[in-house]
Design a protein around this motif. Structure first.
Motif, PDB file in Angstrom:
ATOM      1  N   LEU A 195     -76.440  43.277  11.225  1.00 55.39           N
ATOM      2  CA  LEU A 195     -77.857  43.088  10.942  1.00 55.39           C
ATOM      3  C   LEU A 195     -78.678  43.862  11.960  1.00 55.39           C
ATOM      4  O   LEU A 195     -78.628  43.583  13.164  1.00 55.39           O
ATOM      5  N   SER A 196     -79.417  44.837  11.494  1.00 58.58           N
ATOM      6  CA  SER A 196     -80.255  45.646  12.378  1.00 58.58           C
ATOM      7  C   SER A 196     -81.463  46.142  11.599  1.00 58.58           C
ATOM      8  O   SER A 196     -81.475  46.147  10.369  1.00 58.58           O
ATOM      9  N   SER A 202     -88.741  39.863  11.447  1.00 63.58           N
ATOM     10  CA  SER A 202     -87.937  39.599  10.251  1.00 63.58           C
ATOM     11  C   SER A 202     -86.484  39.327  10.614  1.00 63.58           C
ATOM     12  O   SER A 202     -85.845  38.428  10.039  1.00 63.58           O
ATOM     13  N   LEU A 203     -85.942  40.093  11.556  1.00 61.26           N
ATOM     14  CA  LEU A 203     -84.567  39.848  11.995  1.00 61.26           C
ATOM     15  C   LEU A 203     -84.445  38.453  12.594  1.00 61.26           C
ATOM     16  O   LEU A 203     -83.478  37.730  12.339  1.00 61.26           O
ATOM     17  N   THR A 204     -85.436  38.077  13.398  1.00 56.71           N
ATOM     18  CA  THR A 204     -85.446  36.737  13.990  1.00 56.71           C
ATOM     19  C   THR A 204     -85.506  35.668  12.909  1.00 56.71           C
ATOM     20  O   THR A 204     -84.772  34.673  12.949  1.00 56.71           O
ATOM     21  N   ASP A 205     -86.356  35.878  11.935  1.00 58.54           N
ATOM     22  CA  ASP A 205     -86.518  34.915  10.846  1.00 58.54           C
ATOM     23  C   ASP A 205     -85.227  34.759  10.052  1.00 58.54           C
ATOM     24  O   ASP A 205     -84.840  33.655   9.670  1.00 58.54           O
ATOM     25  N   MET A 206     -84.525  35.851   9.821  1.00 59.75           N
ATOM     26  CA  MET A 206     -83.329  35.816   8.991  1.00 59.75           C
ATOM     27  C   MET A 206     -82.177  35.074   9.671  1.00 59.75           C
ATOM     28  O   MET A 206     -81.408  34.374   9.011  1.00 59.75           O
ATOM     29  N   VAL A 207     -82.030  35.216  10.987  1.00 58.31           N
ATOM     30  CA  VAL A 207     -80.907  34.556  11.662  1.00 58.31           C
ATOM     31  C   VAL A 207     -81.228  33.121  12.058  1.00 58.31           C
ATOM     32  O   VAL A 207     -80.348  32.256  12.043  1.00 58.31           O
ATOM     33  N   LEU A 208     -82.476  32.841  12.398  1.00 52.78           N
ATOM     34  CA  LEU A 208     -82.828  31.480  12.802  1.00 52.78           C
ATOM     35  C   LEU A 208     -83.062  30.563  11.609  1.00 52.78           C
ATOM     36  O   LEU A 208     -82.885  29.346  11.710  1.00 52.78           O
ATOM     37  N   PHE A 209     -83.459  31.132  10.479  1.00 51.03           N
ATOM     38  CA  PHE A 209     -83.757  30.325   9.288  1.00 51.03           C
ATOM     39  C   PHE A 209     -82.990  30.860   8.085  1.00 51.03           C
ATOM     40  O   PHE A 209     -83.539  31.015   6.993  1.00 51.03           O
ATOM     41  N   GLY A 270     -88.974  32.708  -4.218  1.00 48.49           N
ATOM     42  CA  GLY A 270     -90.161  32.050  -3.718  1.00 48.49           C
ATOM     43  C   GLY A 270     -91.371  32.956  -3.832  1.00 48.49           C
ATOM     44  O   GLY A 270     -91.296  34.082  -4.316  1.00 48.49           O
ATOM     45  N   ASN A 271     -92.517  32.457  -3.371  1.00 44.72           N
ATOM     46  CA  ASN A 271     -93.737  33.262  -3.454  1.00 44.72           C
ATOM     47  C   ASN A 271     -94.197  33.761  -2.096  1.00 44.72           C
ATOM     48  O   ASN A 271     -95.326  34.221  -1.950  1.00 44.72           O
ATOM     49  N   ASN A 272     -93.312  33.681  -1.072  1.00 41.74           N
ATOM     50  CA  ASN A 272     -93.635  34.221   0.244  1.00 41.74           C
ATOM     51  C   ASN A 272     -93.069  35.632   0.383  1.00 41.74           C
ATOM     52  O   ASN A 272     -92.086  35.977  -0.282  1.00 41.74           O
ATOM     53  N   PRO A 273     -93.670  36.452   1.243  1.00 46.14           N
ATOM     54  CA  PRO A 273     -93.133  37.800   1.459  1.00 46.14           C
ATOM     55  C   PRO A 273     -91.687  37.744   1.953  1.00 46.14           C
ATOM     56  O   PRO A 273     -91.299  36.848   2.703  1.00 46.14           O
ATOM     57  N   GLN A 274     -90.890  38.697   1.517  1.00 43.08           N
ATOM     58  CA  GLN A 274     -89.492  38.755   1.920  1.00 43.08           C
ATOM     59  C   GLN A 274     -89.356  39.341   3.334  1.00 43.08           C
ATOM     60  O   GLN A 274     -90.197  40.132   3.771  1.00 43.08           O
ATOM     61  N   PRO A 275     -88.318  38.951   4.080  1.00 44.22           N
ATOM     62  CA  PRO A 275     -88.074  39.591   5.379  1.00 44.22           C
ATOM     63  C   PRO A 275     -87.921  41.099   5.202  1.00 44.22           C
ATOM     64  O   PRO A 275     -87.426  41.565   4.177  1.00 44.22           O
ATOM     65  N   VAL A 276     -88.326  41.856   6.206  1.00 40.15           N
ATOM     66  CA  VAL A 276     -88.326  43.314   6.112  1.00 40.15           C
ATOM     67  C   VAL A 276     -86.982  43.864   6.582  1.00 40.15           C
ATOM     68  O   VAL A 276     -86.591  43.666   7.731  1.00 40.15           O
ATOM     69  N   ALA A 343     -78.369  37.566   5.799  1.00 41.51           N
ATOM     70  CA  ALA A 343     -78.654  37.967   7.184  1.00 41.51           C
ATOM     71  C   ALA A 343     -77.725  39.082   7.645  1.00 41.51           C
ATOM     72  O   ALA A 343     -77.095  39.011   8.697  1.00 41.51           O
ATOM     73  N   ARG A 344     -77.662  40.126   6.851  1.00 44.35           N
ATOM     74  CA  ARG A 344     -76.871  41.296   7.237  1.00 44.35           C
ATOM     75  C   ARG A 344     -77.320  42.510   6.421  1.00 44.35           C
ATOM     76  O   ARG A 344     -77.904  42.377   5.347  1.00 44.35           O
ATOM     77  N   ASN A 345     -77.017  43.686   6.936  1.00 43.16           N
ATOM     78  CA  ASN A 345     -77.354  44.930   6.248  1.00 43.16           C
ATOM     79  C   ASN A 345     -76.221  45.424   5.363  1.00 43.16           C
ATOM     80  O   ASN A 345     -76.434  46.252   4.484  1.00 43.16           O
ATOM     81  N   SER A 346     -75.009  44.966   5.640  1.00 41.90           N
ATOM     82  CA  SER A 346     -73.833  45.470   4.930  1.00 41.90           C
ATOM     83  C   SER A 346     -73.095  44.304   4.296  1.00 41.90           C
ATOM     84  O   SER A 346     -72.740  43.335   4.974  1.00 41.90           O
ATOM     85  N   ILE A 347     -72.859  44.398   2.989  1.00 41.60           N
ATOM     86  CA  ILE A 347     -72.209  43.331   2.233  1.00 41.60           C
ATOM     87  C   ILE A 347     -71.045  43.917   1.450  1.00 41.60           C
ATOM     88  O   ILE A 347     -71.187  44.957   0.792  1.00 41.60           O
TER      89      ILE A 347
END
Length: 362
Positions: A195-196, A202-209, A270-276, A343-347
């Motif tokens: 994840l980078s 956004s990175l913080t949001d993805m790993v903490l939540f 959802g209706n909130n902006p997505q993590p970047v 919470a990752r860039n590669s799947i």
């Protein structure tokens, strides 16, 4: 030894990164000199004149490297998107038990300073911001090179979690810095997550939540009328109304389909902006399933490897818009519908026994 002229040169370089409109707030936050001490008009004067005047005032106050480092940390906190960040996960061995470690910034800085000194000559500076502890590690590869950007590492330690987010680290320095962090924080292992990106928040949001992304983010932001864990009547949200048009003779023949697509998309994202995220890669490891359209191949058990890469300003928001724009069938497959929660860039998409491609855990 660092001479006064070198410090002023470094200060001028840091000040030059700020926008002219930032100087009032920056000086108030930095607190090394007062705004009233500056002899030029911070709003009307040219930026070069403002920087020169601030440098002269700081020279008269015998500014030190520590003061410039704090200003540099302020800049990177406010302009964190100018760097690429990578997420690391700290953990402890299963047979090792510790009480909950409380990170006290001053004590942690002393420990990290001591452990880093075993490997490098360096300067270490810290600055707290909310529940984050920012680190600035300046490695000395020589008196002239120690302030080169490649020799400075910025890290964000989240005090209530086991995650560290770091700017780029030279390969020759990486293992030593991570080992010093492990020892200082009393952890035993560190893993670089896949994840980078440039958007630190956004990175913080993805790993903490990680478990409260997409449609579940409404509960985190207190936007829901009801908690999903309590029983009772569900409150339906009003569907988005179609846009008004100037010419009343123009109408949308697929209004019902459009509303259905918007409703399905909101249920998933959802209706909130997505993590970047600027990049998302899927690696496919699957057998060929196109026998109905072409002759059967001899070895139907062979694994086909394929890579699909999404790149853009925000690929997660782009994936969300695939449904409403009519570019993809709904519901989206799970590896797309849940991309915001991985919470990752590669799947990696691998075969299941039922011959369905699903994300494979690391």
């Amino acid at each position: 030894m660092i001479y006064a002229m070198d410090i002023i040169s470094l200060l001028r370089r840091v000040l030059g990164r700020f926008r002219k409109d930032d100087f009032v707030n920056i000086l108030q936050e930095w607190k090394f000199i007062d705004i009233d001490d500056v002899d030029v008009n911070l709003k009307k004067s040219a930026k070069i004149d403002i920087v020169y005047n601030i440098c002269e005032k700081c020279r008269n106050k015998s500014i030190k490297v520590d003061d410039v480092a704090q200003l540099d940390l302020i800049y990177n906190q406010k302009h964190s998107n100018s760097k690429k960040w990578t997420v690391y996960k700290l953990s402890r061995a299963q047979d090792v038990t510790y009480d909950q470690v409380t990170v006290e910034p001053a004590t942690f800085q002393d420990k990290l300073q001591q452990h880093l000194s075993l490997y490098f000559r360096h300067d270490l500076h810290t600055r707290t911001k909310d529940d984050e502890l920012w680190l600035r590690i300046c490695l000395h590869d020589g008196s002239a090179a120690q302030f080169m950007p490649s020799n400075v590492v910025y890290m964000v330690l989240h005090l209530r979690s086991s995650y560290i987010i770091s700017s780029n680290i030279k390969v020759t320095h990486k293992d030593y810095i991570l080992q010093a962090l492990l020892t200082s924080l009393e952890y035993t292992e560190v893993k670089e997550l896949k994840l980078s990106g440039k958007n630190l928040s956004s990175l913080t949001d993805m790993v903490l939540f990680q478990q409260s992304q997409g449609a579940f983010s409404q509960y985190r932001y207190n936007q829901a009328d009801q908690n999903p864990l309590t029983s009772g009547r569900k409150v339906k949200r009003k569907a988005e109304s179609p846009p008004d048009v100037t010419d009343k003779r123009v109408f949308n023949e697929n209004n019902a389909e459009k509303r259905a697509r918007l409703s399905k998309t909101e249920e998933t994202f959802g209706n909130n902006p997505q993590p970047v995220l600027e990049k998302l890669t899927y690696q496919l490891e699957t057998r060929f399933h196109g026998d109905q359209h072409m002759p059967r191949i001899a070895d139907n058990t062979a694994i086909i490897h394929c890579t699909v890469r999404f790149e853009g300003k925000n690929v997660l928001e782009g994936i969300k818009q695939l449904g409403p724009s009519g570019l993809a069938n709904l519901p989206l497959p799970s590896h797309l519908a849940n991309a915001h929660s991985f919470a990752r860039n590669s799947i990696v998409l691998a075969e299941k026994s039922q011959h369905r491609s699903t994300p494979k855990k690391d």
